[in-house]
Design an enzyme around this catalytic site. Structure first.
Site, PDB file in Angstrom:
ATOM      1  N   GLU A  15       0.837  -1.211   0.000  1.00 15.11           N
ATOM      2  CA  GLU A  15       0.000   0.000   0.000  1.00 15.11           C
ATOM      3  C   GLU A  15       0.866   1.252   0.000  1.00 15.11           C
ATOM      4  OE1 GLU A  15      -2.553   1.682  -0.219  1.00 15.11           O
ATOM      5  OE2 GLU A  15      -4.369   0.528   0.101  1.00 15.11           O
ATOM      6  N   ARG A  99      -6.754   1.728  13.558  1.00 16.56           N
ATOM      7  CA  ARG A  99      -5.428   1.792  12.950  1.00 16.56           C
ATOM      8  C   ARG A  99      -5.479   2.779  11.794  1.00 16.56           C
ATOM      9  NH1 ARG A  99      -4.829  -0.271   7.897  1.00 16.56           N
ATOM     10  NH2 ARG A  99      -6.219  -1.916   7.153  1.00 16.56           N
ATOM     11  N   ASN A 101      -4.931   4.031   7.886  1.00 24.40           N
ATOM     12  CA  ASN A 101      -4.995   3.393   6.573  1.00 24.40           C
ATOM     13  C   ASN A 101      -4.390   4.325   5.532  1.00 24.40           C
ATOM     14  OD1 ASN A 101      -5.750   0.974   5.127  1.00 24.40           O
ATOM     15  ND2 ASN A 101      -7.315   2.188   4.092  1.00 24.40           N
ATOM     16  N   ASN A 156      -9.890   5.652   1.974  1.00 25.54           N
ATOM     17  CA  ASN A 156      -8.930   5.433   0.890  1.00 25.54           C
ATOM     18  C   ASN A 156      -8.969   6.630  -0.045  1.00 25.54           C
ATOM     19  OD1 ASN A 156      -7.338   2.955   0.851  1.00 25.54           O
ATOM     20  ND2 ASN A 156      -9.308   1.891   0.963  1.00 25.54           N
ATOM     21  N   ASP A 204      -9.950   1.678  -4.025  1.00 20.34           N
ATOM     22  CA  ASP A 204      -8.831   1.717  -3.085  1.00 20.34           C
ATOM     23  C   ASP A 204      -8.081   3.027  -3.337  1.00 20.34           C
ATOM     24  OD1 ASP A 204      -6.720   0.961  -1.254  1.00 20.34           O
ATOM     25  OD2 ASP A 204      -7.300  -1.111  -1.577  1.00 20.34           O
TER      26      ASP A 204
END
Length: 291
Positions: A15, A99, A101, A156, A204
């Protein structure tokens, strides 16, 4: 199109690709593998992190930021890969069980960080998402944190219009790309649907080219969608991976597109690789963190 895997490395969850033009270096992460990676020429450096890491972004001060569950840290790029030297910059999201991203810097070098309920087990296994506990935060060069959005599922894509008045932002749990107008005080207007669900996977990460078109990676869609500034599909770019996760323009002329990907149950040979392809159009440059 001819795709090339830029290294032999295969990520569990690749990522966050970032192209640093001054050093001609590609930065990215393996979130589930707890790795921050940098490619300069043919040389790959890997820093093994103590936690899942979702972003790896160089700073104007010479070090880099890494975003982990316990906070955003500075990483000394001269430290050894198995003993990374980390210094806490800030805790953007204090919500237990969340968390980070997605993360990108805007044109002013401020870090925008999206968070979500942690969905990765200690051994990299998938965990179910049961709540929309994520948020979007802006971190200034002095480490001041400004909350911008709440109640997010899977944040995202973070891209901005050239004039800095619009944010392009995806919530993959909604399978939708949104547009937010940015007020003069820096806060965001309510989301407007910019590009809704599509049959080729979920949205994404993304990159923007010099014409203002958005290249969106489609999780489980084995493709990128190039979207017009009006939010229409301009073309579909087929990929030899099952789960592309994000992309960035790089190379000396910004006409090489790098695509990160994740492992998948389909076990395609290139799943988890970073791919590259030459294009006939250049992209926008990435901005380092200003601090």
């Amino acid at each position: 199109m001819t795709w090339t895997a830029v290294t032999e490395h295969r990520a569990q969850l690749g990522e966050g690709p970032f192209w640093d033009a001054p050093t001609q270096a590609l930065y990215w992460v393996d979130i589930a593998g707890k790795q921050a990676l940098r490619l300069i020429g043919a040389n790959v450096q890997i820093w093994q992190m103590p936690e899942h890491v979702s972003a790896f972004i160089p700073c104007e001060s010479g070090d880099a930021l890494v975003a982990m569950s316990s906070g955003v840290y500075r990483l000394d790029l001269d430290s050894p890969g198995l003993e990374p030297r980390l210094t806490l910059l800030c805790v953007a999201d204090p919500q237990p069980g969340n968390r980070p991203n997605e993360a990108r810097c805007d044109a002013l070098g401020r870090l925008w960080l999206g968070t979500m309920q942690n969905n990765i087990g200690e051994n990299g296994e998938d965990l179910p998402i049961e709540r929309r506990s994520g948020g979007l935060f802006r971190i200034d060069r002095d480490a001041r944190v400004t909350p911008l959005l709440r109640g997010l599922g899977i944040p995202n894509t973070l891209l901005w219009s050239d004039d800095g008045t619009r944010l392009y932002f995806a919530d993959s749990l909604d399978r939708t790309l949104y547009q937010h107008f940015i007020r003069t005080d820096g806060n965001l207007d309510p989301a407007q649907v910019w590009f809704g669900p599509h049959e080729r996977g979920g949205p994404d990460g993304s990159a923007m080219d010099a014409q203002g078109y958005v290249w969106n990676a489609r999780w489980d869609g084995s493709c990128l969608l190039r979207l017009t500034p009006q939010g229409q599909v301009d073309r579909v770019i087929e990929l030899p991976v099952s789960r592309p996760t994000s992309c960035v323009f790089g190379g000396e002329d910004l006409q090489t597109l790098y695509i990160t990907s994740a492992a998948s149950p389909l076990n395609h040979p290139l799943d988890g690789a970073v791919l590259s392809i030459r294009l006939d159009i250049a992209g926008k440059t990435c901005t380092r963190f200003a601090g």
